[in-house]
Design a protein around this motif. Sequence first.
Motif, PDB file in Angstrom:
ATOM      1  N   MET A  20      33.444   8.065 -24.411  1.00 15.84           N
ATOM      2  CA  MET A  20      33.525   7.465 -23.079  1.00 15.84           C
ATOM      3  C   MET A  20      33.245   5.964 -23.143  1.00 15.84           C
ATOM      4  O   MET A  20      33.865   5.179 -22.423  1.00 15.84           O
ATOM      5  CB  MET A  20      32.553   8.155 -22.120  1.00 15.84           C
ATOM      6  CG  MET A  20      32.608   7.609 -20.703  1.00 15.84           C
ATOM      7  SD  MET A  20      34.247   7.573 -19.941  1.00 15.84           S
ATOM      8  CE  MET A  20      34.510   9.296 -19.665  1.00 15.84           C
ATOM      9  N   ALA A  21      32.334   5.556 -24.013  1.00 16.03           N
ATOM     10  CA  ALA A  21      32.037   4.132 -24.160  1.00 16.03           C
ATOM     11  C   ALA A  21      33.272   3.386 -24.662  1.00 16.03           C
ATOM     12  O   ALA A  21      33.612   2.313 -24.153  1.00 16.03           O
ATOM     13  CB  ALA A  21      30.864   3.932 -25.116  1.00 16.03           C
ATOM     14  N   LYS A  22      33.954   3.954 -25.643  1.00 17.79           N
ATOM     15  CA  LYS A  22      35.178   3.322 -26.144  1.00 17.79           C
ATOM     16  C   LYS A  22      36.240   3.257 -25.062  1.00 17.79           C
ATOM     17  O   LYS A  22      36.929   2.259 -24.913  1.00 17.79           O
ATOM     18  CB  LYS A  22      35.718   4.093 -27.352  1.00 17.79           C
ATOM     19  CG  LYS A  22      34.891   3.904 -28.598  1.00 17.79           C
ATOM     20  CD  LYS A  22      35.459   4.710 -29.749  1.00 17.79           C
ATOM     21  CE  LYS A  22      34.570   4.584 -30.973  1.00 17.79           C
ATOM     22  NZ  LYS A  22      35.058   5.408 -32.092  1.00 17.79           N
ATOM     23  N   ARG A  23      36.388   4.324 -24.296  1.00 20.97           N
ATOM     24  CA  ARG A  23      37.411   4.389 -23.243  1.00 20.97           C
ATOM     25  C   ARG A  23      37.135   3.404 -22.121  1.00 20.97           C
ATOM     26  O   ARG A  23      38.029   2.744 -21.612  1.00 20.97           O
ATOM     27  CB  ARG A  23      37.471   5.822 -22.697  1.00 20.97           C
ATOM     28  CG  ARG A  23      38.271   6.047 -21.449  1.00 20.97           C
ATOM     29  CD  ARG A  23      39.752   6.048 -21.747  1.00 20.97           C
ATOM     30  NE  ARG A  23      40.572   6.695 -20.754  1.00 20.97           N
ATOM     31  CZ  ARG A  23      40.783   6.265 -19.526  1.00 20.97           C
ATOM     32  NH1 ARG A  23      40.194   5.184 -19.091  1.00 20.97           N
ATOM     33  NH2 ARG A  23      41.567   6.924 -18.705  1.00 20.97           N
ATOM     34  N   SER A  24      35.857   3.271 -21.739  1.00 22.37           N
ATOM     35  CA  SER A  24      35.503   2.463 -20.568  1.00 22.37           C
ATOM     36  C   SER A  24      35.160   1.017 -20.894  1.00 22.37           C
ATOM     37  O   SER A  24      35.174   0.167 -20.012  1.00 22.37           O
ATOM     38  CB  SER A  24      34.311   3.097 -19.848  1.00 22.37           C
ATOM     39  OG  SER A  24      33.163   3.037 -20.673  1.00 22.37           O
ATOM     40  N   ILE A  31      26.543   4.441 -20.566  1.00 21.45           N
ATOM     41  CA  ILE A  31      27.168   5.729 -20.245  1.00 21.45           C
ATOM     42  C   ILE A  31      26.096   6.803 -20.098  1.00 21.45           C
ATOM     43  O   ILE A  31      26.111   7.589 -19.145  1.00 21.45           O
ATOM     44  CB  ILE A  31      28.193   6.141 -21.327  1.00 21.45           C
ATOM     45  CG1 ILE A  31      29.341   5.143 -21.397  1.00 21.45           C
ATOM     46  CG2 ILE A  31      28.702   7.562 -21.100  1.00 21.45           C
ATOM     47  CD1 ILE A  31      30.168   5.011 -20.148  1.00 21.45           C
ATOM     48  N   GLY A  32      25.144   6.837 -21.014  1.00 22.64           N
ATOM     49  CA  GLY A  32      24.053   7.813 -20.942  1.00 22.64           C
ATOM     50  C   GLY A  32      23.246   7.678 -19.664  1.00 22.64           C
ATOM     51  O   GLY A  32      22.895   8.674 -19.035  1.00 22.64           O
ATOM     52  N   ARG A  33      22.949   6.454 -19.276  1.00 25.90           N
ATOM     53  CA  ARG A  33      22.184   6.236 -18.037  1.00 25.90           C
ATOM     54  C   ARG A  33      22.977   6.680 -16.812  1.00 25.90           C
ATOM     55  O   ARG A  33      22.421   7.316 -15.901  1.00 25.90           O
ATOM     56  CB  ARG A  33      21.790   4.769 -17.900  1.00 25.90           C
ATOM     57  CG  ARG A  33      20.624   4.376 -18.787  1.00 25.90           C
ATOM     58  CD  ARG A  33      20.074   3.004 -18.415  1.00 25.90           C
ATOM     59  NE  ARG A  33      21.059   1.948 -18.649  1.00 25.90           N
ATOM     60  CZ  ARG A  33      21.203   1.291 -19.794  1.00 25.90           C
ATOM     61  NH1 ARG A  33      20.432   1.582 -20.824  1.00 25.90           N
ATOM     62  NH2 ARG A  33      22.100   0.337 -19.920  1.00 25.90           N
ATOM     63  N   ILE A  34      24.257   6.369 -16.775  1.00 29.80           N
ATOM     64  CA  ILE A  34      25.093   6.764 -15.641  1.00 29.80           C
ATOM     65  C   ILE A  34      25.158   8.290 -15.550  1.00 29.80           C
ATOM     66  O   ILE A  34      24.973   8.872 -14.480  1.00 29.80           O
ATOM     67  CB  ILE A  34      26.511   6.159 -15.761  1.00 29.80           C
ATOM     68  CG1 ILE A  34      26.455   4.642 -15.580  1.00 29.80           C
ATOM     69  CG2 ILE A  34      27.463   6.794 -14.751  1.00 29.80           C
ATOM     70  CD1 ILE A  34      27.739   3.920 -15.942  1.00 29.80           C
ATOM     71  N   ARG A  36      23.066  10.474 -16.737  1.00 32.41           N
ATOM     72  CA  ARG A  36      21.749  11.006 -16.376  1.00 32.41           C
ATOM     73  C   ARG A  36      21.485  10.827 -14.887  1.00 32.41           C
ATOM     74  O   ARG A  36      21.030  11.757 -14.209  1.00 32.41           O
ATOM     75  CB  ARG A  36      20.662  10.329 -17.201  1.00 32.41           C
ATOM     76  CG  ARG A  36      19.273  10.924 -16.945  1.00 32.41           C
ATOM     77  CD  ARG A  36      18.172  10.204 -17.713  1.00 32.41           C
ATOM     78  NE  ARG A  36      18.101   8.809 -17.305  1.00 32.41           N
ATOM     79  CZ  ARG A  36      18.266   7.756 -18.114  1.00 32.41           C
ATOM     80  NH1 ARG A  36      18.510   7.939 -19.400  1.00 32.41           N
ATOM     81  NH2 ARG A  36      18.162   6.530 -17.661  1.00 32.41           N
ATOM     82  N   ASP A  37      21.778   9.645 -14.357  1.00 32.55           N
ATOM     83  CA  ASP A  37      21.530   9.357 -12.940  1.00 32.55           C
ATOM     84  C   ASP A  37      22.326  10.268 -12.012  1.00 32.55           C
ATOM     85  O   ASP A  37      21.865  10.610 -10.926  1.00 32.55           O
ATOM     86  CB  ASP A  37      21.844   7.896 -12.613  1.00 32.55           C
ATOM     87  CG  ASP A  37      20.855   6.926 -13.246  1.00 32.55           C
ATOM     88  OD1 ASP A  37      19.782   7.380 -13.729  1.00 32.55           O
ATOM     89  OD2 ASP A  37      21.152   5.713 -13.267  1.00 32.55           O
ATOM     90  N   PHE A  38      23.528  10.661 -12.439  1.00 35.37           N
ATOM     91  CA  PHE A  38      24.369  11.521 -11.612  1.00 35.37           C
ATOM     92  C   PHE A  38      24.304  12.992 -12.035  1.00 35.37           C
ATOM     93  O   PHE A  38      25.013  13.829 -11.489  1.00 35.37           O
ATOM     94  CB  PHE A  38      25.819  11.031 -11.634  1.00 35.37           C
ATOM     95  CG  PHE A  38      26.019   9.788 -10.806  1.00 35.37           C
ATOM     96  CD1 PHE A  38      26.248   9.875  -9.445  1.00 35.37           C
ATOM     97  CD2 PHE A  38      25.943   8.538 -11.392  1.00 35.37           C
ATOM     98  CE1 PHE A  38      26.416   8.735  -8.678  1.00 35.37           C
ATOM     99  CE2 PHE A  38      26.115   7.386 -10.642  1.00 35.37           C
ATOM    100  CZ  PHE A  38      26.349   7.483  -9.271  1.00 35.37           C
ATOM    101  N   GLY A  39      23.469  13.301 -13.012  1.00 31.44           N
ATOM    102  CA  GLY A  39      23.299  14.683 -13.448  1.00 31.44           C
ATOM    103  C   GLY A  39      24.509  15.255 -14.174  1.00 31.44           C
ATOM    104  O   GLY A  39      24.718  16.462 -14.160  1.00 31.44           O
ATOM    105  N   LEU A  40      25.297  14.398 -14.810  1.00 29.00           N
ATOM    106  CA  LEU A  40      26.481  14.854 -15.527  1.00 29.00           C
ATOM    107  C   LEU A  40      26.114  15.271 -16.948  1.00 29.00           C
ATOM    108  O   LEU A  40      25.381  14.569 -17.637  1.00 29.00           O
ATOM    109  CB  LEU A  40      27.530  13.737 -15.584  1.00 29.00           C
ATOM    110  CG  LEU A  40      28.068  13.287 -14.236  1.00 29.00           C
ATOM    111  CD1 LEU A  40      29.001  12.101 -14.419  1.00 29.00           C
ATOM    112  CD2 LEU A  40      28.785  14.417 -13.542  1.00 29.00           C
TER     113      LEU A  40
END
Length: 62
Positions: A20-24, A31-34, A36-40
């Motif tokens: 996801m980091a490469k894609r975005s 990515i990990g923080r996002i 975690r914050d949204f419970g994904l």
Amino acid sequence: MVTTLEQTPRNATHWSRTSMAKRSGLSKSTIGRIWRDFGLKPHRADTFKLSTDPQFIEKVVV
């Protein structure tokens, strides 16, 4: 976040932080923080698949 929920990467069943980091273009930490914050938790399967092993019940019961 939309990409995580609505798409899957090529040749994979789910997104990893690295893919996801490469894609975005964001860092793996971001990515990990996002997520975690949204419970994904894209590495966790939402479905259950029963084994086709003919001795499955015996193996589980023992």
